[in-house]
Design a protein around this motif. Structure first.
Motif, PDB file in Angstrom:
ATOM      1  N   LEU A  64       0.818  -1.213   0.000  1.00  0.00           N
ATOM      2  CA  LEU A  64       0.000   0.000   0.000  1.00  0.00           C
ATOM      3  C   LEU A  64       0.851   1.262   0.000  1.00  0.00           C
ATOM      4  CD1 LEU A  64      -2.808  -0.927   2.583  1.00  0.00           C
ATOM      5  CD2 LEU A  64      -2.829  -1.181   0.090  1.00  0.00           C
ATOM      6  N   ARG A  66       3.545   4.282  -0.959  1.00  0.00           N
ATOM      7  CA  ARG A  66       3.930   5.062  -2.149  1.00  0.00           C
ATOM      8  C   ARG A  66       4.691   6.297  -1.675  1.00  0.00           C
ATOM      9  NH1 ARG A  66      -1.428   5.670  -1.077  1.00  0.00           N
ATOM     10  NH2 ARG A  66      -2.427   7.708  -1.273  1.00  0.00           N
ATOM     11  N   ASP A  75       1.938  14.211  -1.104  1.00  0.00           N
ATOM     12  CA  ASP A  75       1.928  14.286   0.352  1.00  0.00           C
ATOM     13  C   ASP A  75       0.574  13.863   0.920  1.00  0.00           C
ATOM     14  OD1 ASP A  75       4.521  14.882   0.984  1.00  0.00           O
ATOM     15  OD2 ASP A  75       4.249  17.056   0.905  1.00  0.00           O
ATOM     16  N   TRP A  76       0.548  13.717   2.248  1.00  0.00           N
ATOM     17  CA  TRP A  76      -0.633  13.184   2.930  1.00  0.00           C
ATOM     18  C   TRP A  76      -1.816  14.126   2.809  1.00  0.00           C
ATOM     19  CZ3 TRP A  76      -3.754  14.508   7.155  1.00  0.00           C
ATOM     20  CH2 TRP A  76      -4.546  13.472   7.660  1.00  0.00           C
ATOM     21  N   ASP A  77      -2.988  13.526   2.650  1.00  0.00           N
ATOM     22  CA  ASP A  77      -4.244  14.252   2.645  1.00  0.00           C
ATOM     23  C   ASP A  77      -5.225  13.478   3.515  1.00  0.00           C
ATOM     24  OD1 ASP A  77      -7.164  14.543   1.297  1.00  0.00           O
ATOM     25  OD2 ASP A  77      -6.017  16.394   1.000  1.00  0.00           O
ATOM     26  N   ALA A  79      -8.160  12.642   3.215  1.00  0.00           N
ATOM     27  CA  ALA A  79      -9.018  11.704   2.485  1.00  0.00           C
ATOM     28  C   ALA A  79      -8.335  10.353   2.263  1.00  0.00           C
ATOM     29  CB  ALA A  79      -9.433  12.312   1.147  1.00  0.00           C
ATOM     30  N   GLN A  80      -7.001  10.325   2.393  1.00  0.00           N
ATOM     31  CA  GLN A  80      -6.279   9.072   2.163  1.00  0.00           C
ATOM     32  C   GLN A  80      -6.436   8.086   3.333  1.00  0.00           C
ATOM     33  OE1 GLN A  80      -2.317  10.567   1.695  1.00  0.00           O
ATOM     34  NE2 GLN A  80      -2.675  11.406  -0.356  1.00  0.00           N
ATOM     35  N   SER A  81      -6.792   8.578   4.501  1.00  0.00           N
ATOM     36  CA  SER A  81      -6.876   7.717   5.678  1.00  0.00           C
ATOM     37  C   SER A  81      -8.194   6.949   5.698  1.00  0.00           C
ATOM     38  CB  SER A  81      -6.752   8.543   6.956  1.00  0.00           C
ATOM     39  OG  SER A  81      -6.931   7.718   8.096  1.00  0.00           O
ATOM     40  N   LYS A  82      -8.103   5.672   6.019  1.00  0.00           N
ATOM     41  CA  LYS A  82      -9.294   4.841   6.179  1.00  0.00           C
ATOM     42  C   LYS A  82      -9.676   4.665   7.646  1.00  0.00           C
ATOM     43  CE  LYS A  82      -8.448   2.244   1.912  1.00  0.00           C
ATOM     44  NZ  LYS A  82      -8.254   0.907   1.307  1.00  0.00           N
ATOM     45  N   THR A 143       0.139   3.049   5.275  1.00  0.00           N
ATOM     46  CA  THR A 143      -1.283   3.114   4.960  1.00  0.00           C
ATOM     47  C   THR A 143      -1.807   4.542   4.902  1.00  0.00           C
ATOM     48  OG1 THR A 143      -1.946   2.968   7.288  1.00  0.00           O
ATOM     49  CG2 THR A 143      -1.680   0.888   6.083  1.00  0.00           C
ATOM     50  N   ARG A 144      -0.968   5.512   5.238  1.00  0.00           N
ATOM     51  CA  ARG A 144      -1.352   6.920   5.318  1.00  0.00           C
ATOM     52  C   ARG A 144      -2.535   7.108   6.259  1.00  0.00           C
ATOM     53  NH1 ARG A 144       0.618  10.394   0.413  1.00  0.00           N
ATOM     54  NH2 ARG A 144       2.397   9.112  -0.243  1.00  0.00           N
ATOM     55  N   ASP A 147      -1.574  11.959   9.582  1.00  0.00           N
ATOM     56  CA  ASP A 147      -0.656  12.939   8.998  1.00  0.00           C
ATOM     57  C   ASP A 147       0.753  12.683   9.532  1.00  0.00           C
ATOM     58  OD1 ASP A 147       0.799  15.120   8.190  1.00  0.00           O
ATOM     59  OD2 ASP A 147      -0.608  16.622   8.947  1.00  0.00           O
TER      60      ASP A 147
END
Length: 339
Positions: A64, A66, A75-77, A79-82, A143-144, A147
């Motif tokens: 997963l 990148r 970079d982290w956003d 919306a990327q977190s589950k 997994t992002r 942040d």
């Protein structure tokens, strides 16, 4: 790792003992450590026979991962977190708690010993604990889940400040009592965090960490129980002081209060769990309320502890009533919002 064998053990002092094995005078920290070292060695060997080696990289979904912007990626956003907000708060709190390992190592090393079985245990415990921070951080970054910039900023602040504890919490008896309850509390928090992550990978990882914490708790619980047998009054006073002033090791980290409230509100670590899953089982294991070997000081400390636990049980009910009302209001507001 081969079992430790002491070849240069100092002989136990010839203390005046009374029936039951306890001594009739207060012992210094060095005297207590010397008396208890054979039990520490025995339980170190027991721990080594039960502990299972595991490897952080086996618990992280690397496919997963990148690159971030510095390496030509994104970079982290958010919306990327589950992860839910509750799961994020719990994971961050758990990780920052593990990150403060250098402070814990220093405190334990200073108040136990760096020699013999004690020193071997402190080193082994530190090495095992270090894996926890490694694997949680790798999981969250790959997994992002949170942040990474904010996480690193919080780590720098928390580790710079060091572990937070009330003044004068020094000495073997206070430390061994504290880490007994703290390791069990951490086990409960990790296990329940895994459940709210809604990810079997995170759940498996946190189960593995919780299993380590349980073995650590058993070592400390055994040693504190041995101290209670050796110097009942001194140990009872230490236990009462720790229980009545207990704070989690993450106290003082950024957003600890907010995250702690979220965790308590959603049953990751709340007052009932603290009472029924941490305090009561350990105190029962030590047979605190059925012992007959206390002098006046120990009896006073036990009485203080009993009164504290009675009040805590009442506070648990009040807290849960308030929490239920709050959750009901939130559910009602959510139901009024358009789909």
């Amino acid at each position: 790792m081969p079992h430790l064998r002491s070849h240069d053990r100092r002989p136990a002092r010839n203390y005046a003992r009374i029936p039951g094995g306890r001594v009739n005078k207060d012992l210094t920290q060095l005297e207590i450590l010397t008396e208890l070292e054979p039990i520490a060695e025995q339980n170190l060997n027991r721990h080594l026979s039960m502990a299972k080696d595991w490897y952080p990289h086996d618990y992280v979904p690397w496919d997963l991962g990148r690159n971030f912007a510095a390496m030509g990626g994104i970079d982290w956003d958010p919306a990327q977190s589950k992860l839910s907000e509750v799961a994020k708060a719990a994971m961050i709190t758990n990780l920052l708690t593990e990150d403060n390992l250098p402070s814990y190592h220093r405190e334990i090393a200073e108040n136990f010993s760096r020699d013999g079985a004690w020193g071997t245990w402190v080193g082994r415990w530190t090495a095992e604990e270090n894996r926890h921070g490694i694997v949680i951080r790798d999981y969250l970054v790959v997994t992002r889940g949170v942040d990474p910039v904010a996480l690193e900023q919080a780590r720098m602040i928390h580790m710079t400040n060091g572990a937070h504890s009330p003044d004068n919490w020094h000495g073997f008896l206070l430390n061994v009592a504290y880490v007994t309850f703290q390791e069990l509390a951490t086990r409960v928090a990790h296990r329940n965090t895994g459940k709210v992550c809604d990810d079997p990978v995170a759940d498996r990882m946190l189960q593995r960490i919780a299993a380590d914490e349980n073995l650590h708790m058993i070592f400390y619980r055994t040693m504190c129980g041995a101290a209670l047998d050796l110097v009942p009054d001194q140990a009872m006073e230490a236990i009462t002081r720790i229980v009545t002033h207990f704070v989690m090791p993450g106290t003082g980290m950024p957003n600890f209060r907010r995250n702690g409230v979220l965790m308590a509100k959603h049953g990751i670590y709340d007052m009932r769990q603290h009472l029924e899953e941490v305090l009561q089982p350990v105190l029962k294991q030590w047979n605190v309320f059925d012992r007959s070997d206390f002098g006046p000081r120990g009896e006073r400390a036990r009485e203080e502890l009993g009164l504290f636990l009675e009040k805590l049980a009442q506070d648990v009910i009040k807290f849960e009533e308030q929490r239920d009302r709050l959750l009901a209001r939130e559910a009602a507001r959510a139901g009024l919002q358009p789909a």
